[in-house]
Design an enzyme around this catalytic site. Structure first.
Site, short mmCIF file in Angstrom:
data_model
loop_
_atom_site.label_atom_id
_atom_site.label_comp_id
_atom_site.label_asym_id
_atom_site.label_seq_id
_atom_site.Cartn_x
_atom_site.Cartn_y
_atom_site.Cartn_z
N ASP A 309 0.81 -1.10 -0.04
CA ASP A 309 0.02 -0.12 0.06
C ASP A 309 0.80 1.06 -0.04
O ASP A 309 1.49 1.42 1.05
CB ASP A 309 -0.78 0.02 1.19
N LYS A 340 -3.34 9.98 -3.27
CA LYS A 340 -2.92 10.93 -2.75
C LYS A 340 -2.06 11.88 -3.83
O LYS A 340 -2.36 12.32 -4.68
CB LYS A 340 -2.16 10.59 -1.51
N THR A 364 -18.17 2.12 -12.64
CA THR A 364 -18.68 3.11 -13.67
C THR A 364 -17.47 3.84 -14.34
O THR A 364 -17.05 3.83 -15.28
CB THR A 364 -19.45 4.21 -13.08
#
Lengths: 482, 482
Positions: A309, A340, A364
């Site tokens: 991460d 970020k 989407t």
């Protein structure tokens, strides 16, 4: 440290606090106004972004602060609630980004936001190749784009679960799976889990929050998946001065990881391990390269995907483009997530993590072209001005200065050796830490706290020698005054 | 239906398919290129957004399609995988949005993306008041901004869980709660649930996916919360022609809802019910106003929060700004979520849903100022040109034409009476439906399928009489040819 040339691109500012209190009266009044509709108690101050420039943020009252904590969502001093998510990389109102934002390419992308998975724009591949794909972590040529850090991590978790299932059961689905998943029941909705570390922060949506272990305030009252956690190695700082102790602590943590994976294998299998290169929200917790090498070995041996991460550490702040670059792993991790500072979000991955069928891992928007354009521009700016190297050099300079200071001051546990400007240190007590942060801000330098009693720095990549000296001089005088 | 005046603002285009196959060779080649890095099997065609205008989308091959399915993420014909998420509201390259995008206000917001919860820009309240807050659903003055539809729903679920807990246990936390939540265990991570409907679609992250019940492809292989579901009323269409049957079907569903809430009260309490005004992804399933009034009564009586998911129906497409406006509820729902066409995302709520402490329901960006600016601009454009009324009128025109057609054609089960252009109908078989969609596209009209055998329309709010006639004439001739 050729920062001057870069900084000439910005309006020259310097720290200046004009108001008697900080935040000033206008900032406070605007916050109170917003409170009519939205939570205001988390506001630090109200900013005037149109006047902010480079390393300096200007607030609604016209105060100017050197921002060594760029859009980190951080605690109100005294609350111990801290979130590290520095999200400005190359300075406020960077001229390169202004130019980009005014281009037809950007305008078209901003106002005709496509469903990228269905109707991609014809220049999509080029945008990626000129930007995000220039920074593909070794071995991870595939790129899943998403909207934010939590979404990036959760999409990575979904990819891990799907691939883990397919690894064990093939790509076909049984009638029972097809039926039971509609009831949220096994085997269709399998009892798999993600293993995370104590003090970890991976996001706040339901899946990511189940792997976040930093603070009760994030978790209390919200249903969570019964997923396991393991302790972060109890290392001593400065890391580089406690090799022997730390090696043993890391070995113990690795044992714990292997044991936990094996223990769960037959009841609630662990599909993936997720780890931050530096636990930021949890208090700036570090570990050595050997620890991460060990994690890669164990996950590989045990058939568990490894997710790094880099939502907080990615994009240069640790002195390498990705923090995990420094681990020099023989086998790359399976996924690396980002957001970020990148503005864009998502994860890089290997081909096994692309699902067997389209629409399995889907949504989407599948990310946002304008954020991919900004990432492209930032990557080019970072490379052109060698900002990763500069951040590494400036980081070393700050770190060494702080470490030297710690010999005869209140500074303890300096952290961030060879980690760029990802630097923090402890004050003896929480109250003293709070005092440092608020006094710094009153002198026009924005830094933050984390964990119990730590002060942390999160400057942007354009933070140069001049800014480092302002920061350090102010800090020295503030600490002396305590 | 004064669409002409609005449409003069756009470049005049008309349906034109130049390539022998559709998607054309260039579109296919670009998709194949992208496949090197990303999933391409969900691509419908590759678009050239710089050339698209108003109701018309231009593809990479220079084909021009009347877009009655604006950036809906929809099925590859024949796969029965359909997602309704129309995300373009007021036309491709709308001049009002181009002007906005070139403004200093927009550029500043785009390149200095703030952590809104900590360092809001000084004009934040004004942006909201001139835009999203103009459309505050009755009784819901509070606004939580987020990044996407899934995030909006999940943040609403979190708000419901927190408020539900506080309602029953007060605002203080016990030591046991504080400790157990760090282990993802009760009571700190309570065994609460969200009740959703069969065939519902509420998103794809872990919490929202646990309430999504539309198709196995979205859910299979992904761990889910063991949350309950209830059947959607088995109504007959056209809705307005089967009052008696539908009233009984809806009463049965309402009984089921009440029974399920009561049954769970003492083991796994239901904190909130989430419902779409029209189940879109699930096949365009409708119900009458009375049904939703019944849901509000039951949730109120049983102490369960009611969340109306208007991610797909919001922003005017159903002929009222919010689809639930038409229900004329005495007591408003507790939360209304939105995204898609709004570009911005989030939820409106009442004050009880604002958590007791800051940082409980929180994230880094807390939405995106540029998307709030776009929402503001769209709302002003929609109001200025009375587009909600126009959509209502055009919807009635299309609906009545289709219903009349159904008397002597293959069209069945027309749906969307008095629901603006949120219209669909069935073909007798899935194969015939697929044929309709692909033949329409070959004639330059982009529509989509959903459910087993439904054809659905999702035009933008600037869809006028002229476009409606092109759509209907093409459809008549295509259906006759089958």
């Amino acid at each position: 440290m050729k920062a001057a040339r870069i900084l000439r691109q910005f309006q020259a500012l310097k720290p200046q606090i004009k108001t008697q209190t900080f935040p000033g009266p206008l900032s406070q009044a605007i916050s109170k106004d917003i409170a009519q509709y939205q939570e205001d108690r988390s506001h630090q101050f109200v900013a005037d972004y149109s006047k902010s420039s480079g390393n300096y943020i200007v607030d609604a009252d016209g105060n100017t602060l050197l921002d060594a904590f760029a859009q980190v969502t951080h605690p109100q001093v005294g609350t111990h609630k801290s979130l590290d998510r520095s999200s400005i990389a190359i300075g406020y109102n960077n001229p390169a980004l202004i130019e980009l934002a005014k281009s037809d390419e950007f305008v078209t992308a901003a106002i005709n936001r496509p469903a990228l998975g269905n109707f991609p724009p014809s220049n999509w591949k080029q945008i990626l190749e000129d930007g995000l794909l220039k920074k593909t972590p070794k071995g991870l040529e595939q790129l899943f784009t998403a909207m934010c850090g939590s979404c990036a991590n959760e999409s990575a978790y979904k990819a891990a679960f799907m691939a883990f299932r397919d690894r064990h059961h093939g790509t076909g689905f049984s009638e029972e799976e097809l039926k039971s998943c509609m009831q949220n029941a096994a085997p269709g909705s399998p009892e798999y889990s993600i293993l995370s570390f104590e003090s970890a922060f991976h996001g706040r949506l339901f899946g990511s929050l189940s792997t976040t272990r930093s603070k009760a305030i994030h978790k209390i009252g919200v249903p969570a998946f019964d997923w396991p956690q393991v302790p972060w190695p109890s290392v001593k700082y400065p890391l580089e001065d406690h090799h022997e102790h730390n090696k043993a602590a890391e070995a113990a943590s690795l044992d714990h990881v292997r044991h936990t994976i094996r223990e769960h294998k037959h009841k609630k299998p662990i599909a993936a391990l997720v780890v931050e290169p530096i636990q930021s929200e949890g208090g700036d917790n570090h570990a050595s390269t050997g620890f991460f090498k060990g994690l890669r070995e164990i996950t590989k041996e045990e058939g568990v995907f490894m997710i790094v991460d880099e939502v907080q550490t990615g994009f240069g702040a640790t002195g390498s483009f990705w923090a995990h670059d420094k681990w020099e792993l023989e086998t790359p991790p399976d996924m690396v997530t980002f957001s970020k500072k990148a503005q864009a979000a998502g994860f890089y991955h290997n081909l096994e993590l692309r699902p067997s069928l389209p629409y399995r891992n889907f949504n989407t928007w599948m990310g946002d072209p304008i954020r991919a354009l900004q990432a492209r521009e930032m990557i080019q700016f970072i490379d052109k001005h060698k900002l990763v190297q500069q951040t590494s050099d400036i980081g070393d300079y700050i770190y060494e200065t702080l470490k030297a200071l710690s010999a005869d001051s209140l500074i303890e546990n300096t952290r961030g050796y060879k980690q760029g400007t990802f630097i923090s240190f402890d004050m003896p007590t929480p109250a003293q830490r709070d005092l440092v942060v608020s006094k710094m801000r009153q002198r026009g330098v924005n830094i933050g706290g984390c964990g119990e009693r730590a002060v942390r720095l999160r400057p942007m990549l354009i933070f140069g020698k001049e800014e480092a000296d302002i920061l350090l001089d102010t800090l020295k005088s503030v600490i002396k005054s305590i």
